[in-house]
Design an enzyme around this catalytic site. Structure first.
Site, PDB file in Angstrom:
ATOM      1  N   ARG A   1      12.196   1.827   3.529  1.00 21.46           N
ATOM      2  CA  ARG A   1      11.671   2.917   3.029  1.00 21.46           C
ATOM      3  C   ARG A   1      10.086   3.237   3.816  1.00 21.46           C
ATOM      4  NH1 ARG A   1      11.542   5.852  -1.127  1.00 21.46           N
ATOM      5  NH2 ARG A   1      11.368   7.577   0.411  1.00 21.46           N
TER       6      ARG A   1
ATOM      7  N   TYR B   1       7.370  -4.216  -5.395  1.00 21.53           N
ATOM      8  CA  TYR B   1       7.176  -3.642  -6.576  1.00 21.53           C
ATOM      9  C   TYR B   1       7.123  -4.647  -7.942  1.00 21.53           C
ATOM     10  CZ  TYR B   1       8.400   1.086  -5.113  1.00 21.53           C
ATOM     11  OH  TYR B   1       8.450   2.441  -4.446  1.00 21.53           O
TER      12      TYR B   1
ATOM     13  N   HIS C   1       5.013   7.087  -5.538  1.00 17.40           N
ATOM     14  CA  HIS C   1       5.804   8.026  -6.444  1.00 17.40           C
ATOM     15  C   HIS C   1       4.728   8.961  -7.159  1.00 17.40           C
ATOM     16  CE1 HIS C   1       9.720   6.059  -5.840  1.00 17.40           C
ATOM     17  NE2 HIS C   1       9.158   5.179  -5.658  1.00 17.40           N
TER      18      HIS C   1
ATOM     19  N   HIS D   1       5.209   4.914   0.493  1.00 21.42           N
ATOM     20  CA  HIS D   1       5.098   6.127  -0.320  1.00 21.42           C
ATOM     21  C   HIS D   1       4.521   5.732  -1.767  1.00 21.42           C
ATOM     22  CE1 HIS D   1       8.884   3.939  -1.246  1.00 21.42           C
ATOM     23  NE2 HIS D   1       8.883   4.711  -2.625  1.00 21.42           N
TER      24      HIS D   1
ATOM     25  N   TYR E   1       9.270  -0.897   3.026  1.00 21.36           N
ATOM     26  CA  TYR E   1      10.079  -2.327   2.385  1.00 21.36           C
ATOM     27  C   TYR E   1      11.419  -2.066   2.768  1.00 21.36           C
ATOM     28  CZ  TYR E   1      10.632   0.925  -1.444  1.00 21.36           C
ATOM     29  OH  TYR E   1      10.807   2.041  -2.473  1.00 21.36           O
TER      30      TYR E   1
END
Lengths: 237, 211
Positions: A152, A103, A157, A155, A142
């Protein structure tokens, strides 16, 4: 869990110990039903003037010197209310990791590269059919610190405003066939297996743009005023 | 390569939701990194998204009536530790008690902020809402999402300098817990400030509501 369960069982409980962060952050007291006096007010509505033409295209809206890295994807879906009617003119916002699973955030310390041409944010308003289209890059999985060897699933959000306060939703879109879903407490915290299924996008070859991007379908259904208010039975399971 | 122009309405066969599985999409946590998508100008990335919705006032809002206030506080966990990754949204009526419905209104009634700040304190600049009816005190709805919450929470914020006894919503809250919903007024040099902490769990736990 059966389809006759109240609609509120679709949403994960607040306290879900396999998701470690919930243990000290979940309320212990019973939640109160949101009063009718507040439920009935419309939610905020957003003017198209607040958006820019590339806002829905995360492969373009942060470019510095070229195309972002990774597998280009096109996500199209409908925003529907609990009765299946399209929700028009609603704001959808998305954010995600890049293709390497990183991110753009000072607290993301995953040792994976940042992409100079990708931030991973997008926003759009639904059209007259309740449809939206997002263009982006498939995010990478990640690691995180929830439990040993925790990763995770890939995905995106999604933040969605419906037509009133009770329809405000923040959720996540997952990808079909991801082996990490079975090990992910955030996804597994959803009590209803059908609810889990609704968060998995569907690969669609017809939506896939030849030579350019893979297509995925992702419809979002808002709970809203059709849900029966009651005290949360899951609060201290 | 340009993208395909928008197609017509989607058919049910196109859906990711299987036949017979129609129902609400479940909530998921906002996670710790929502700033990237939901907060304007985070880490200098102003370019990447249009005007983000953190400010309830448009640029033309100079003449919007109402008392300018700040609502500020911490979000605390079971140990009293401040939570630096909470997302806060405020939904409220204008000074006359009406909820704005015009997308181009100078006052939107909606604000968004977060607690990734120097002292993990959120702060909303807005106007004090008017009472929405004879059995309502001035109040606003506060939405909170954070890492650790798979489903967001709501609470209702009242003001310490108002007569809150007439409020039908507050009357339904057990008396001992009502103080958790009252923002405390401070007439600070910088302007009128109301402090409102949210305690997610434990002693003094804030009253939360579910839709």
């Amino acid at each position: 869990m059966t389809t006759s369960d109240p609609p509120n069982d679709v949403h994960p409980p607040h306290l879900y110990p396999p998701y470690a962060s919930s243990v000290k952050r979940a309320p212990h007291e019973l939640l109160m039903p949101l009063p009718t006096a507040l439920r009935d007010h419309g939610g905020p509505v957003f003017s198209p003037s607040r958006l820019r033409p590339d806002d829905h295209d995360a492969t373009r809206n942060a470019r510095v010197n070229g195309e972002p890295l990774g597998e280009r994807i096109l996500v199209r879906g409908r925003l529907l209310d609990a009765a299946g009617r399209p929700v028009r003119g609603a704001l959808i916002e998305t954010w995600q990791a890049n293709a390497a699973g990183r991110y753009v955030h000072g607290r993301d310390q995953h040792d994976a590269p940042l992409d100079p041409n990708f931030v991973g944010t997008a926003r759009m308003l639904t059209d007259e059919h309740g449809e939206y289209e997002l263009i982006s890059i498939r995010p990478g999985a990640y690691p995180w610190g929830n439990h040993p060897n925790a990763w995770r699933p890939a995905h995106i959000h999604f933040s969605v405003f419906g037509t009133n306060f009770t329809e405000r939703l923040v959720s996540q879109m997952y990808f079909p066939g991801d082996p990490l879903l079975a090990h992910d407490p955030i996804y597994q915290g959803i009590p209803d297996p059908q609810g889990q299924q609704r968060l998995i996008s569907r690969f669609d070859l017809n939506l896939t743009e030849p030579g350019w991007a893979l297509g995925y379908r992702f419809d979002i259904v808002l709970g809203g005023q059709h849900a029966t208010p009651f005290e949360d039975p899951d609060h201290d399971d | 390569m340009t993208r395909r122009s928008s197609a017509g309405p989607l058919t049910p066969e196109d859906s990711n939701i299987p036949d017979g599985a129609f129902g609400p999409s479940p909530s998921q946590t906002v996670g710790p990194y929502f700033h990237q998508g939901l907060v304007h100008g985070f880490q200098g990335y102003e370019r990447t998204a249009g005007t983000v919705l953190v400010d309830p006032f448009s640029v033309e809002a100079q003449g919007v009536p109402g008392e300018r206030i700040r609502l500020t506080g911490h979000v605390l966990d079971a140990d009293g530790e401040v939570i630096p990754d909470a997302l806060i949204e405020v939904w409220q009526a204008d000074a006359s008690g009406r909820y704005p419905t015009d997308p181009d209104a100078a006052f939107s009634g909606f604000a968004r902020t977060h607690t990734l700040t120097a002292d993990a304190r959120y702060e909303v600049h807005t106007i004090k809402p008017g009472a929405a009816g004879p059995d309502a005190a001035p109040r606003l709805l506060l939405w909170v999402g954070l890492r650790g919450l798979l489903t967001h929470l709501y609470t209702v914020v009242y003001f310490s300098d108002e007569d809150n006894s007439r409020d039908a919503v507050l009357r339904d809250v057990p008396e001992a817990r009502r103080p958790t919903l009252i923002a405390q007024r401070l007439d600070a040099p910088g302007g009128v400030t109301y402090t409102f902490d949210l305690r997610l769990q434990g002693e003094g736990e804030t009253v939360f509501f579910t839709p």
